[in-house]
Write an enzyme that holds these catalytic residues in place. Sequence first.
Site, PDB file in Angstrom:
ATOM      1  N   LYS A 162       0.824  -1.223   0.043  1.00 45.74           N
ATOM      2  CA  LYS A 162      -0.066   0.052   0.013  1.00 45.74           C
ATOM      3  C   LYS A 162       0.891   0.995   0.027  1.00 45.74           C
ATOM      4  CE  LYS A 162      -3.544   2.640   1.379  1.00 45.74           C
ATOM      5  NZ  LYS A 162      -4.610   3.079   0.706  1.00 45.74           N
ATOM      6  N   LYS A 237      -0.647  11.396   5.208  1.00 45.69           N
ATOM      7  CA  LYS A 237      -0.603  10.227   6.012  1.00 45.69           C
ATOM      8  C   LYS A 237       0.156   9.342   5.460  1.00 45.69           C
ATOM      9  CE  LYS A 237      -3.081   6.439   8.327  1.00 45.69           C
ATOM     10  NZ  LYS A 237      -4.305   6.065   8.603  1.00 45.69           N
TER      11      LYS A 237
HETATM   12  P1  NAD Z   1     -12.542   7.362  10.000  1.00 46.33           P
HETATM   13  O1  NAD Z   1     -12.155   8.238  11.015  1.00 46.33           O
HETATM   14  O2  NAD Z   1     -14.009   7.728   9.580  1.00 46.33           O
HETATM   15  O3  NAD Z   1     -13.054   6.140  10.910  1.00 46.33           O
HETATM   16  C1  NAD Z   1     -12.246   5.588  11.786  1.00 46.33           C
HETATM   17  C2  NAD Z   1     -12.967   5.089  13.117  1.00 46.33           C
HETATM   18  O4  NAD Z   1     -12.464   4.151  14.187  1.00 46.33           O
HETATM   19  C3  NAD Z   1     -14.170   6.112  13.899  1.00 46.33           C
HETATM   20  O5  NAD Z   1     -15.468   5.793  13.491  1.00 46.33           O
HETATM   21  C4  NAD Z   1     -13.583   6.055  15.263  1.00 46.33           C
HETATM   22  O6  NAD Z   1     -14.599   6.444  16.041  1.00 46.33           O
HETATM   23  C5  NAD Z   1     -13.175   4.606  15.485  1.00 46.33           C
HETATM   24  N1  NAD Z   1     -12.294   4.322  16.452  1.00 46.33           N
HETATM   25  C6  NAD Z   1     -11.282   5.009  16.889  1.00 46.33           C
HETATM   26  N2  NAD Z   1     -10.689   4.550  18.003  1.00 46.33           N
HETATM   27  C7  NAD Z   1     -11.612   3.345  18.116  1.00 46.33           C
HETATM   28  C8  NAD Z   1     -11.286   2.308  19.328  1.00 46.33           C
HETATM   29  N3  NAD Z   1     -10.456   2.288  19.971  1.00 46.33           N
HETATM   30  N4  NAD Z   1     -12.222   1.373  19.112  1.00 46.33           N
HETATM   31  C9  NAD Z   1     -13.325   1.782  18.383  1.00 46.33           C
HETATM   32  N5  NAD Z   1     -13.556   2.480  17.303  1.00 46.33           N
HETATM   33  C10 NAD Z   1     -12.640   3.239  17.235  1.00 46.33           C
HETATM   34  O7  NAD Z   1     -11.695   6.804   9.033  1.00 46.33           O
HETATM   35  P2  NAD Z   1     -11.789   6.256   7.739  1.00 46.33           P
HETATM   36  O8  NAD Z   1     -11.590   7.276   6.644  1.00 46.33           O
HETATM   37  O9  NAD Z   1     -12.888   5.203   7.599  1.00 46.33           O
HETATM   38  O10 NAD Z   1     -10.475   5.277   7.639  1.00 46.33           O
HETATM   39  C11 NAD Z   1     -10.086   4.202   8.243  1.00 46.33           C
HETATM   40  C12 NAD Z   1      -8.868   3.562   7.696  1.00 46.33           C
HETATM   41  O11 NAD Z   1      -9.036   3.444   6.364  1.00 46.33           O
HETATM   42  C13 NAD Z   1      -7.427   4.539   7.907  1.00 46.33           C
HETATM   43  O12 NAD Z   1      -6.465   3.896   8.371  1.00 46.33           O
HETATM   44  C14 NAD Z   1      -7.457   5.257   6.564  1.00 46.33           C
HETATM   45  O13 NAD Z   1      -6.221   5.659   6.183  1.00 46.33           O
HETATM   46  C15 NAD Z   1      -7.887   4.103   5.745  1.00 46.33           C
HETATM   47  N6  NAD Z   1      -8.332   4.372   4.311  1.00 46.33           N
HETATM   48  C16 NAD Z   1      -9.109   5.395   4.311  1.00 46.33           C
HETATM   49  C17 NAD Z   1      -9.614   5.605   2.814  1.00 46.33           C
HETATM   50  C18 NAD Z   1     -10.446   6.971   2.650  1.00 46.33           C
HETATM   51  O14 NAD Z   1     -10.641   7.333   1.737  1.00 46.33           O
HETATM   52  N7  NAD Z   1     -11.170   7.465   3.921  1.00 46.33           N
HETATM   53  C19 NAD Z   1      -8.934   5.105   1.728  1.00 46.33           C
HETATM   54  C20 NAD Z   1      -8.117   4.047   1.997  1.00 46.33           C
HETATM   55  C21 NAD Z   1      -7.702   3.597   3.298  1.00 46.33           C
END
Ligand code: NAD
Length: 290
Positions: A162, A237
Amino acid sequence: MKIGFIGLGNMGGPMAANLAKAGHEVTGFDLAAPMPEGVSKADSAAGAATGAAVVITMLPNGEILKKVAAEIIPAMDKGACHADCSTVDVDSARAAADMAMEAGLLAIDAPVSGGVGGAAGGTLTFMAGGSQEAFDTVKPLFDIMGQKAVHCGPSGNGQAAKICNNMILGATMIVTCEAFALADKLGLDRQAMFDVVSTSSGSSWSMNTYCPAPGVGPQSPSDNGYKPGFASDLMLKDLRLAMQAAESADADTPIGQAAMELYAQFVEAEDGKGTDFSAMLPRFEARGRG
Ligand code: NAD
């Protein structure tokens, strides 16, 4: 299959909803996000993991992943699988997998590409690191949430794939944007530039599929005021994770480093936060060499 899903944010929410829609029994936990349709709510991460054949995590970073892994692993049945789909540093991914395997569980890191649209549409690409047995266990779920899953080798290799991919993406997007800005200043028409480069040796996904110049090439965030898409903050990031891995592996990555520094400047000191990562084009356009 009984599935635990922890982290139901922008990505995890629609991924869990797709698993429930496909007929799986999904129990979710999130500190803040609401439960998606069809997902039952647990009171804790351990509660969501109890009795599940596969526990999926979709969390913000490596520290949180390790904390959640320490909560769920003691609650999981022997032989169950922890699949982490978050984008985190390679070292944290390997540490979480070691914790699971020491407890007699299967583990796989499987970050995704495809963004929120891919999560909602079930068209993500998964890059997976872990044993063949772990990959085979989770593959039917990858097939529901995505359109492609590549097994990249042992634990951590999904994250490695990735960040290498996104280091190429960040660097090619920057150079595509600076080339458009240079072409503008040389009086070269953007459409002509696209027609030449997209069919020449300078072509790339950034130029051909996600062209940063509005009105040129296929529809992309540049045609929508640079609304993400893939946000500059998320690109930053991933570039930081790539540089962290490069440091840990003693790899020389000068272009990746320059890309990371430019996105850091754009997001933290200029007006790049919340824009699509292709908004580097108006940034370059507005600048001279000084
Ligand atoms: P987001 O912030 O919308 O979601 C993360 C969730 O994790 C939140 O709802 C938060 O409340 C929850 N969380 C945090 N700590 C927690 C805990 N201890 N227990 C339970 N829940 C907890 O982020 P996202 O956009 O959904 O991204 C998630 C992952 O996917 C990240 O690592 C990001 O880099 C990756 N990602 C995101 C995208 C994108 O376009 N958004 C694309 C590819 C990869």
